[in-house]
Design a protein around this motif. Structure first.
Motif, mmCIF file in Angstrom:
data_model
loop_
_atom_site.group_PDB
_atom_site.id
_atom_site.type_symbol
_atom_site.label_atom_id
_atom_site.label_comp_id
_atom_site.label_asym_id
_atom_site.label_seq_id
_atom_site.Cartn_x
_atom_site.Cartn_y
_atom_site.Cartn_z
ATOM 1 N N CYS A 1 42.310 46.224 37.796
ATOM 2 C CA CYS A 1 41.711 44.957 37.377
ATOM 3 C C CYS A 1 42.705 44.168 36.517
ATOM 4 N N HIS B 1 37.978 53.569 34.397
ATOM 5 C CA HIS B 1 37.716 53.269 35.806
ATOM 6 C C HIS B 1 37.293 54.531 36.544
ATOM 7 N N ARG C 1 42.644 43.664 33.400
ATOM 8 C CA ARG C 1 42.925 44.397 32.162
ATOM 9 C C ARG C 1 43.984 45.481 32.395
ATOM 10 N N CYS C 2 43.931 46.150 33.569
ATOM 11 C CA CYS C 2 44.956 47.133 33.924
ATOM 12 C C CYS C 2 46.338 46.483 33.886
#
Ligand SMILES: [Zn+2]
Length: 73
Positions: free
Chosen positions: A3, A67, A5-6
């Protein structure tokens, strides 16, 4: 699964790693130039830069772990 944020955390960690390496290079140069007299003078600052890098790695790993948990749940 990756995502935003990753990607953000990965980039931050890479930036911190670059920062750490650059810092070590600058300190090495100072040592060679005689601006720093002993390895001991490097310790505190090196540890601080390394700690920041590890914090970034931990935050990234913890996020990816979240996740994995979401998938298992
Ligand atoms: Zn993510």
């Amino acid at each position: 699964m990756i995502c935003e944020r990753c990607k953000e955390l990965e980039l931050r960690y890479l930036g911190q790693t670059e920062g750490y390496i650059g810092f070590i290079e600058r300190q090495s140069r100072k040592f060679r130039n005689g601006e720093i007299q002993s390895g001991r003078d490097l310790d505190g600052a090196v540890v601080a830069a390394r700690t920041a890098m590890y914090d970034g790695l931990r935050a990234w790993a913890a996020h990816r772990e979240s996740h994995a948990k979401a998938i298992r749940a």
